[in-house]
Design a protein around this motif. Structure first.
Motif, PDB file in Angstrom:
ATOM      1  N   PHE A  77       0.723  -1.576   0.087  1.00 31.58           N
ATOM      2  CA  PHE A  77       0.227  -0.254  -0.218  1.00 31.58           C
ATOM      3  C   PHE A  77       1.129   1.407   0.260  1.00 31.58           C
ATOM      4  CE2 PHE A  77      -3.449  -2.996   1.787  1.00 31.58           C
ATOM      5  CZ  PHE A  77      -4.321  -2.757   0.759  1.00 31.58           C
ATOM      6  N   GLN A  78       2.096   1.313   0.825  1.00 33.81           N
ATOM      7  CA  GLN A  78       2.439   2.125   1.053  1.00 33.81           C
ATOM      8  C   GLN A  78       3.771   2.712  -0.530  1.00 33.81           C
ATOM      9  OE1 GLN A  78       3.820   3.990   3.126  1.00 33.81           O
ATOM     10  NE2 GLN A  78       5.445   5.371   2.154  1.00 33.81           N
ATOM     11  N   LEU A  79       4.173   1.782  -1.409  1.00 33.57           N
ATOM     12  CA  LEU A  79       4.309   2.156  -2.488  1.00 33.57           C
ATOM     13  C   LEU A  79       2.928   1.984  -3.757  1.00 33.57           C
ATOM     14  CD1 LEU A  79       6.704  -0.939  -3.198  1.00 33.57           C
ATOM     15  CD2 LEU A  79       7.317   1.295  -2.908  1.00 33.57           C
ATOM     16  N   LEU A  80       1.613   1.401  -3.727  1.00 32.01           N
ATOM     17  CA  LEU A  80       1.071   1.464  -4.462  1.00 32.01           C
ATOM     18  C   LEU A  80       0.356   3.759  -3.985  1.00 32.01           C
ATOM     19  CD1 LEU A  80      -1.245  -0.776  -4.365  1.00 32.01           C
ATOM     20  CD2 LEU A  80       0.471  -0.465  -6.247  1.00 32.01           C
ATOM     21  N   ALA A  81      -0.011   3.817  -3.027  1.00 32.56           N
ATOM     22  CA  ALA A  81      -0.014   5.142  -2.497  1.00 32.56           C
ATOM     23  C   ALA A  81       1.275   5.560  -2.708  1.00 32.56           C
ATOM     24  CB  ALA A  81       0.122   5.323  -0.702  1.00 32.56           C
ATOM     25  N   GLY A  82       2.284   5.440  -3.492  1.00 35.27           N
ATOM     26  CA  GLY A  82       3.018   6.892  -3.354  1.00 35.27           C
ATOM     27  C   GLY A  82       3.418   6.672  -5.338  1.00 35.27           C
ATOM     28  N   LEU A  83       2.536   6.777  -6.271  1.00 33.64           N
ATOM     29  CA  LEU A  83       2.448   6.687  -7.082  1.00 33.64           C
ATOM     30  C   LEU A  83       1.983   7.548  -7.626  1.00 33.64           C
ATOM     31  CD1 LEU A  83       1.285   2.807  -8.466  1.00 33.64           C
ATOM     32  CD2 LEU A  83       3.773   3.961  -9.048  1.00 33.64           C
ATOM     33  N   ALA A  84       0.715   8.034  -7.566  1.00 37.64           N
ATOM     34  CA  ALA A  84       0.708   9.372  -6.993  1.00 37.64           C
ATOM     35  C   ALA A  84       0.195  10.079  -6.211  1.00 37.64           C
ATOM     36  CB  ALA A  84      -1.071   8.899  -7.234  1.00 37.64           C
ATOM     37  N   PHE A  85       0.775  10.025  -4.919  1.00 42.07           N
ATOM     38  CA  PHE A  85       0.244  10.301  -3.799  1.00 42.07           C
ATOM     39  C   PHE A  85       2.483  10.878  -3.136  1.00 42.07           C
ATOM     40  CE2 PHE A  85      -3.149   9.700  -5.149  1.00 42.07           C
ATOM     41  CZ  PHE A  85      -4.172  10.926  -4.791  1.00 42.07           C
ATOM     42  N   PRO A  86       3.125  10.782  -3.335  1.00 43.71           N
ATOM     43  CA  PRO A  86       4.551  10.687  -3.188  1.00 43.71           C
ATOM     44  C   PRO A  86       5.078  11.540  -1.802  1.00 43.71           C
ATOM     45  CG  PRO A  86       5.364  11.764  -5.164  1.00 43.71           C
ATOM     46  CD  PRO A  86       4.115  11.396  -4.841  1.00 43.71           C
ATOM     47  N   GLY A 121      -0.340   4.477  14.619  1.00 41.46           N
ATOM     48  CA  GLY A 121       0.417   3.921  13.125  1.00 41.46           C
ATOM     49  C   GLY A 121      -0.463   3.792  12.299  1.00 41.46           C
ATOM     50  N   TYR A 122      -2.189   3.371  13.062  1.00 46.55           N
ATOM     51  CA  TYR A 122      -3.295   3.131  12.025  1.00 46.55           C
ATOM     52  C   TYR A 122      -3.994   4.225  11.519  1.00 46.55           C
ATOM     53  CZ  TYR A 122      -4.036  -1.524  14.567  1.00 46.55           C
ATOM     54  OH  TYR A 122      -4.180  -2.448  15.069  1.00 46.55           O
ATOM     55  N   ILE A 123      -3.005   4.875  11.904  1.00 47.10           N
ATOM     56  CA  ILE A 123      -3.544   6.570  10.841  1.00 47.10           C
ATOM     57  C   ILE A 123      -2.617   6.358   9.844  1.00 47.10           C
ATOM     58  CG2 ILE A 123      -3.332   9.451  11.018  1.00 47.10           C
ATOM     59  CD1 ILE A 123      -3.935   9.129  13.471  1.00 47.10           C
ATOM     60  N   GLY A 124      -1.660   6.568   9.863  1.00 48.15           N
ATOM     61  CA  GLY A 124      -0.384   5.927   8.457  1.00 48.15           C
ATOM     62  C   GLY A 124      -1.293   4.648   7.744  1.00 48.15           C
ATOM     63  N   TYR A 125      -1.237   3.857   8.533  1.00 50.28           N
ATOM     64  CA  TYR A 125      -2.056   2.424   7.941  1.00 50.28           C
ATOM     65  C   TYR A 125      -3.121   2.245   7.104  1.00 50.28           C
ATOM     66  CZ  TYR A 125      -2.157  -2.473   7.086  1.00 50.28           C
ATOM     67  OH  TYR A 125      -2.390  -4.322   6.607  1.00 50.28           O
ATOM     68  N   ILE A 129      -3.491   3.427   2.949  1.00 52.66           N
ATOM     69  CA  ILE A 129      -4.369   2.363   2.142  1.00 52.66           C
ATOM     70  C   ILE A 129      -5.485   3.229   1.764  1.00 52.66           C
ATOM     71  CG2 ILE A 129      -5.776   0.967   2.297  1.00 52.66           C
ATOM     72  CD1 ILE A 129      -5.557   0.153   4.630  1.00 52.66           C
ATOM     73  N   ILE A 130      -6.340   4.213   2.299  1.00 57.40           N
ATOM     74  CA  ILE A 130      -7.295   5.387   1.446  1.00 57.40           C
ATOM     75  C   ILE A 130      -6.078   5.801  -0.096  1.00 57.40           C
ATOM     76  CG2 ILE A 130      -8.271   7.364   1.496  1.00 57.40           C
ATOM     77  CD1 ILE A 130      -8.628   6.113   4.324  1.00 57.40           C
ATOM     78  N   LEU A 131      -5.061   5.852  -0.095  1.00 57.83           N
ATOM     79  CA  LEU A 131      -4.044   7.068  -0.267  1.00 57.83           C
ATOM     80  C   LEU A 131      -4.140   5.809  -2.225  1.00 57.83           C
ATOM     81  CD1 LEU A 131      -1.586   9.262   1.117  1.00 57.83           C
ATOM     82  CD2 LEU A 131      -3.655   9.662   0.063  1.00 57.83           C
ATOM     83  N   SER A 132      -4.174   4.243  -1.605  1.00 65.01           N
ATOM     84  CA  SER A 132      -3.742   3.716  -3.018  1.00 65.01           C
ATOM     85  C   SER A 132      -5.352   3.709  -3.483  1.00 65.01           C
ATOM     86  CB  SER A 132      -3.549   2.249  -2.255  1.00 65.01           C
ATOM     87  OG  SER A 132      -2.782   2.192  -1.663  1.00 65.01           O
TER      88      SER A 132
END
Length: 143
Positions: A77-86, A121-125, A129-132
């Motif tokens: 999810f971190q990498l997928l989210a970073g595609l559009a929202f680094p 950490g759930y905020i980040g987790y 997921i939402i950004l992905s």
């Protein structure tokens, strides 16, 4: 005009790369704490995962094991989210990584309820997921 973050040779934004490197360091620190330091102290030999005698070692082991259980999903999810929202993905990723230290520190007390010190950490987790999902919708042309 949207400013694109500077990219590394592999094409990944440098800020995401730094979060991944920080995560690796955090995982290594938790691993060393469990394996090298605590196994000797509590006399838990490999391949045993848990101690029959000392519940404190079991709490320490669970802190690291839980991080390993969540890590693959978080990385995807971190990498997928970073595609559009680094940048937002990096901030949320850094939040999740730092929460793992708070989680472990609470668990290391021997009182499993204190692991909730890392609940932020759930905020980040859930954030990544939402950004992905938003990233996927953007790639599909829905937003």
């Amino acid at each position: 005009m949207r400013r694109v973050p500077q990219k590394s040779e592999a094409g990944e934004p440098n800020v995401l790369k730094s979060v991944r490197l920080t995560q690796r360091s955090a995982n290594k620190a938790l691993s060393l704490e469990t394996g090298r330091n605590r196994r000797k102290k509590y006399d838990v030999k490999y391949p045993k995962m848990y101690s029959d005698k000392d519940p404190l070692f079991n709490c320490i082991q669970r802190a690291h094991q839980n991080t390993l259980e969540v890590l693959p999903t978080w990385l995807i999810f971190q990498l997928l989210a970073g595609l559009a929202f680094p940048i937002p993905a990096s901030i949320l990723g850094a939040l999740w990584v730092t929460s793992r230290f708070s989680y472990a520190r609470g668990y290391y007390t021997g009182d499993p309820q204190k692991r909730m010190q890392g609940a932020y950490g759930y905020i980040g987790y859930f954030g990544v997921i939402i950004l992905s999902i938003a990233s996927a919708l953007q790639l599909l042309g829905f937003i």
